[in-house]
Every structure is written in C-alpha cells, then in structure tokens.
Enzyme design. Structure first.
Site, PDB file in Angstrom:
ATOM      1  N   HIS A 198       0.765  -1.272   0.009  1.00  0.00           N
ATOM      2  CA  HIS A 198       0.142   0.083  -0.048  1.00  0.00           C
ATOM      3  C   HIS A 198       0.845   1.187  -0.067  1.00  0.00           C
ATOM      4  CE1 HIS A 198      -4.278  -1.338   1.075  1.00  0.00           C
ATOM      5  NE2 HIS A 198      -4.159  -0.810   0.081  1.00  0.00           N
ATOM      6  N   GLU A 440      -6.045  -8.244 -34.066  1.00  0.00           N
ATOM      7  CA  GLU A 440      -4.879  -9.035 -33.851  1.00  0.00           C
ATOM      8  C   GLU A 440      -4.329 -10.107 -34.474  1.00  0.00           C
ATOM      9  OE1 GLU A 440      -4.123  -9.180 -29.589  1.00  0.00           O
ATOM     10  OE2 GLU A 440      -6.321  -9.938 -29.224  1.00  0.00           O
ATOM     11  N   ASP A 464       0.438  -8.924 -30.886  1.00  0.00           N
ATOM     12  CA  ASP A 464      -0.064 -10.236 -31.666  1.00  0.00           C
ATOM     13  C   ASP A 464      -0.102 -10.085 -32.977  1.00  0.00           C
ATOM     14  OD1 ASP A 464      -0.201 -12.115 -29.437  1.00  0.00           O
ATOM     15  OD2 ASP A 464      -1.978 -10.912 -28.511  1.00  0.00           O
ATOM     16  N   CYS A 511      -3.553  -0.587 -29.311  1.00  0.00           N
ATOM     17  CA  CYS A 511      -3.258  -0.582 -27.989  1.00  0.00           C
ATOM     18  C   CYS A 511      -2.067  -1.492 -28.022  1.00  0.00           C
ATOM     19  CB  CYS A 511      -4.524  -1.079 -27.138  1.00  0.00           C
ATOM     20  SG  CYS A 511      -4.874  -2.825 -27.885  1.00  0.00           S
TER      21      CYS A 511
HETATM   22  C1  PEP Z   1      -1.442  -6.830 -28.017  1.00  0.00           C
HETATM   23  O1  PEP Z   1      -1.598  -8.054 -28.755  1.00  0.00           O
HETATM   24  O2  PEP Z   1      -1.181  -5.981 -29.030  1.00  0.00           O
HETATM   25  C2  PEP Z   1      -2.163  -6.437 -26.934  1.00  0.00           C
HETATM   26  C3  PEP Z   1      -2.326  -5.123 -26.661  1.00  0.00           C
HETATM   27  O3  PEP Z   1      -2.734  -7.339 -26.154  1.00  0.00           O
HETATM   28  P1  PEP Z   1      -1.538  -8.261 -25.337  1.00  0.00           P
HETATM   29  O4  PEP Z   1      -0.223  -7.561 -25.439  1.00  0.00           O
HETATM   30  O5  PEP Z   1      -2.367  -8.204 -23.887  1.00  0.00           O
HETATM   31  O6  PEP Z   1      -1.785  -9.430 -25.970  1.00  0.00           O
HETATM   32 MG    MG Z   2      -2.878  -9.250 -27.613  1.00  0.00          MG
END
Ligand code: PEP
Ligand code: MG
Length: 587
Positions: A198, A440, A464, A511
C-alpha cells in the site's frame, strides 16, 4: 536506539515511486511492543472480555478521528484504506476468536489477540496472490493499534512533522501516511514492502518518491541523518559527501528538466497543428495505475487487461470482485471512458486447472475469446460484473483475439443473454454499452470491412498482430530480431483496417506497444488512427510530438513509406525524416 553515524553509505532497495529527493531523516520508531502474557482468574474473565472490547472501541474512535482530520481532498481520495482498517476492526473472526480464547484459555486480551493473529497469519501465508498477501500488513497495523491501546501506549505523533523530511520506517501503515502533513514529506523509505504494498501504491499516486524493501534502513539510519533517495533506481545514500550529493542532484536536474518539459504536454489536448484531434489513452493492469494515467494526461483507459484478476490464484474471481474493480475504474476515470478487455488467457498466461493442458502451440491454442466461448460460465460472470459496473461511468467491452465474424456474434449473443437475465432481475446496466473487437489476427484484419459492421470500435493489438502476421513468436528471443513494426505488411494491414473501420463509421484504436514509441506513433498518426493507448508515462512525449506535427504532413510522409519494398529502406527513410523534422527530439 542510537546507531553509529554512517557516512557516505549506500543501501539498495526497490524503487517504488520515482523521483530523487534530499532531506533529513525522520525516524518513525516502531518498536515491537512487548506483550504481557497473563492468566486470568475465572471470575475476572468477563471483565477481561469487556477490556478487550473497550480497546476495540477506542481504536475505532482513533481511526475515525484520523479519517475525519484529513482535509486535503487529494489525500482524502485514499481514505478507503482507513475504511479497510475499520472493517478489520469489526471482523467477526478477529473479535470472536480472541474473545473465545480469553474465555476458554483464561488468558489476557494481549495474549489472546496474539494467538488469533498467529492463526490468521498462517491463513494469509497460504495466499499466492501477492497483492492479497500484502494485505496481511493491514491486519498487523490494526493489531498494533489495538495492542498499544490495550497497553495505554501513545501512538507516534506523526502529525507534527516539521520541515521537509524523508520518513524512515520499518513499515509504514497507510493510516500513518494519511495522517502526516504531506507538505513536510519529501520521501518515504521503508525496511520492508514491495512494489504493490500500500505504501508503494499510495506514494506513487501521491507523487512522493519512495524506496521500499531496504531491509536495514531503520537500523542504519539515525534521526536527522542527511539522506538522498532515488525512487526510480531504489538507491539511498546516507550522509553523502558533497561530491555524491552533487552527482545525485545533477541526475535529478537532468531528468527533471526533461520530465518537466515533457509533462507540460500532459494536460494539453492531443491535437495536431492543423486541428486533427485524437485520443491518447492509457493501458493499465491495476486500478491503482489510474492516478498515474490521469497525471500523464490520459483521456481514458484504452486497455484494461483484466487477466490480472485471474492470475496467481487458485479460485476464480467472483462477480462481486469483478464488479467492485470495474466500478472503481469507471468512477475514477469518469467522464472519460474505460475499455475493459475480457479475459485474455492462454498463450503465455495460464489459469490454473484450465488452459495449461500442454498445448503444443499455445499461441495458436485455446486463447482469449476462444477460452471464454468454451468456458461460458466464467465469461458470463465477468460480463455480469462489467455490466453491473457500467452504470457508474462509461465502460466499453473489448473482445480479444477475434478471428472471424462467428466469434464476435457468439460473444455478443452471450452478452445479450447476460443482459436479458439482468433485466429480468431488475439489475441496472448501461443498455447502450459499446463492444469492440481486437484486431490482432490476420484473418480478422483481412475481413475488417465485414467485422466493422458487427462492432462499435476496433482496437488493433500490434503485439499479437505482428506475431501472427510475420509468424514470429513474441516471447521467443531467438526470432525477436524479426519482430518489426515497420514491416511493409504490418503497415499495409494497419492502413487497411483503419480504412475499413472509417468506411463503416467506427473509430479505430491501437493498444499494442507500438503506439508508445514516438517514432511509430507518428507513423500511426499518419495512418489515420483515432485512438492511441499506451503505458501512461509515454503519453506526454507522444502528445508533444503530435502537437508539433500537422496531420497532413504526417499523412504525406507515411504515404511515401509504401513505395519501399524492404524494412530497412522504410526504417532509413523514417529515421532521416524524423531527424530532419524534429532535430531536437530525434538525434
Ligand atoms: C496486443 O496484442 O497488442 C495487445 C495489446 O494485447 P496483449 O499484449 O495483452 O496480448
Ligand atoms: Mg494481444
């Protein structure tokens, strides 16, 4: 306890909250109170029980007072920790077990409570989850308070800290931290604790540098010693020489200057010079990171990897656990949106008793949405948690590893089923909650135009996508040299997905880690992405670059990349263009 004065001594701990600070040590003496063990006459047992309950009552009052005294609204946000302590004080098991021991064994309250603690400790030690195991320390903070109250000992008066100090403690209870006048605290260092204790979480979110896990800090340091701590590297210098001080301060000046310059961009809109507005969001794995996300200017959570809730434990998270976490997320980030990605296990992350069945090719195995569509009860529990939380802010659901239309339809059908049953039970949820597909897998990107009609948004997971498009295991170090975001195939895939999404009128996010690298981020901007989600600290730097660019010049720059047949030519062109366009940022 006087210890020999140390000069220019270095100790190494775990950097828990970044920043370099210098200050006098303020030692919080936390001697373990010696507990008297006494037998009680049978006729005085009930009196002893009353004494125990009086100490509980008094401890409760003290904590409530601490809570009420917190005026700073920033600090107040964290007062839920005190609620946890109050809950422990009311815990049936803690109270009943101790009272039973007083009655049965005819011993004093201190002895009885100590025996209860021993039992609870054993139970805590069996917990595998690091975060939950750390909560054992909360139990001990509360117990220490009860012991002190029973013994009529004063609590350290840390409300009266003067000047700017570095607080040195064996362990620091969040209650202690919240009581301090934080204006006088330059930093914290503790003997014990890890990155998820914490104190670490709290100091990170309060932006106070901290080093934990130093083991010997309280034995080596005297109150008043001069300390320099580096919350990034975990280094602590005790009574440093002038030369050492200067080198720390120089390091501080350098990082500060860069950070200050970059952080200026955190609160500014992510808008290009020609007025194109995009959204920079944060990827987080723990709710606590939300403070860092906001401080770095995240306009929402673009990816909350929910796996963390499932890993390192023997059982599965309950609907209530899901609900509580997602609700906090929704409330904290409101009015912005939080994107919750449903469970993505398999590949390199396994749930005990489930997907680990020695798959020959786990990356191509029962991963992510495939797992959820097979274990529908686990999936439904998570969806119910998300839906229940959806009325507390703006949430959207992201399905991972979608390979075709069937999967997205099946996932949505299950979501509809859950919604229906909740409506029947009159449980409120956001009926308009948006759903998105992670792009992905090449089969999904190929049919992006068809998939776009099934969802409200896309989120490209390049980590991915690159793995599957280029057939490169993302965790295999022998082929990592082939893992190349600027591969012409990757650029073409992204260009097509953005185009397909936009034609269907849905936003396209990214992402994967690619978005956090300023060079790639600029390429992605030119490719027309609408949302960029990345680790919070990268946000200001990317924002700065976007604000220095015009969308049109970036688009033209990226268009040129498609004329090159090889990765090396693309990289060469990109590097030169960046160096010329941003000579100060890219050398
Ligand atoms: C990705 O595959 O780009 C992604 C954001 O997911 P993770 O890295 O959790 O597989
Ligand atoms: Mg992924």
């Amino acid at each position: 306890m006087a210890v020999q004065q140390q000069v220019n001594r270095f100790i190494q701990g775990i950097g828990a909250s970044p920043g370099i600070v210098i200050g006098k040590a303020y030692l919080i003496e936390r001697f373990k109170v010696r507990l008297p063990q006494k037998r009680i006459d049978p006729e005085r047992v009930e009196e002893e029980v009353k004494r125990f309950f009086r100490a509980i009552e008094e401890s409760r009052n003290q904590l409530t007072e601490v809570k009420e005294k917190i005026l700073d609204p920033e600090v107040r946000k964290h007062s839920f920790i005190l609620d946890v302590h109050l809950m422990i004080l009311n815990d049936e098991m803690l109270l009943q077990d101790t009272v039973e021991t007083i009655r049965k064994k005819k011993v004093n309250s201190e002895w009885a409570l100590d025996l209860t603690l021993e039992k609870l400790d054993t139970a805590f030690q069996a917990i595998e989850d690091e975060y939950l195991r750390e909560r054992r320390s909360d139990l001990h903070y509360v117990a220490a308070r009860i012991f002190r109250t029973l013994l009529g000992k004063k609590h350290d008066d840390i409300t009266k800290i003067k000047g700017k100090v570095i607080v040195v403690a064996h362990d620091l209870s969040p209650a202690d931290t919240l009581q301090m006048n934080l204006k006088h605290v330059a930093g914290f260092i503790t003997d014990i604790g890890g990155k998820v204790s914490h104190t670490a979480i709290l100091s990170r979110s309060l932006g106070i540098p901290a080093v934990v896990g130093l083991e010997m800090a309280t034995s080596l340091i005297n109150g008043g010693d001069l300390l320099i701590i580096d919350g990034e590297t975990g280094e602590v210098a005790i009574n440093p020489t002038e030369e050492v001080s200067q080198s720390f301060l120089e390091r501080k000046r350098r990082t500060r200057a860069i950070e200050r310059e970059i952080l200026k961009y955190a609160s500014l809109p992510a808008e290009t010079r020609d007025g194109v507005r995009v959204r920079l969001q944060a990827n987080i794995e723990m709710v606590e990171e939300i403070f860092a996300a906001k401080a770095h200017g995240a306009e929402g959570i673009g990816l909350y990897r929910t796996e963390i809730l499932y890993l390192n434990r023997k059982d599965l998270p309950t609907e209530e656990e899901h609900f509580q976490i997602y609700r906090r997320l929704a409330e904290e980030i409101y009015p912005a949106t939080a994107t919750l990605r449903t469970l993505d296990v398999g590949g390199d992350k396994f749930l005990p008793d489930y997907s680990k069945n020695n798959e020959l090719n786990p990356a191509l195995g029962l991963r992510a949405i495939r797992f959820s569509l097979k274990e529908t009860e686990i999936f439904k529990t998570q969806l119910r948690g998300i839906l229940r939380a959806s009325v507390y802010g703006k949430l959207r659901i992201l399905f991972p590893m979608i390979s075709g239309v069937e999967e997205i339809r099946k996932a949505k059908a299950i979501l509809e089923e859950v919604k229906k049953s909740m409506a029947k039970d009159k449980i409120p949820f956001d009926e308009q909650i948006e759903t998105g597909a992670m792009i992905e897998i090449p089969s999904a990107s190929d049919i992006a135009d068809i998939l776009a009609k099934e969802v409200n948004f896309f989120s490209i997971g390049t980590n991915d996508l690159i793995q599957y498009a280029l057939a490169i295991d993302r965790i295999n170090e022998h082929v990592s040299y082939l893992y190349e975001p600027l591969h012409p195939a990757v650029l073409r895939i992204i260009r097509w997905v953005v185009q397909a999404g936009h034609q269907a009128g849905i936003p396209v996010a990214i992402c994967g880690e690619m978005a956090a690298d300023p060079t790639y981020a600029l390429v992605l901007l030119g490719l027309g992405l609408d949302e960029f989600s990345m680790t919070p600290v990268s946000i200001p730097r990317v924002k700065k670059l976007f604000r220095m660019s015009s969308f049109e010049e970036t688009r033209l720059f990226v268009e040129q990349l498609f004329q090159f047949p090889t990765i090396s030519e693309i990289k060469y062109f990109v590097r030169n263009w960046m160096a010329k366009r941003f000579p100060e940022d890219f050398i």
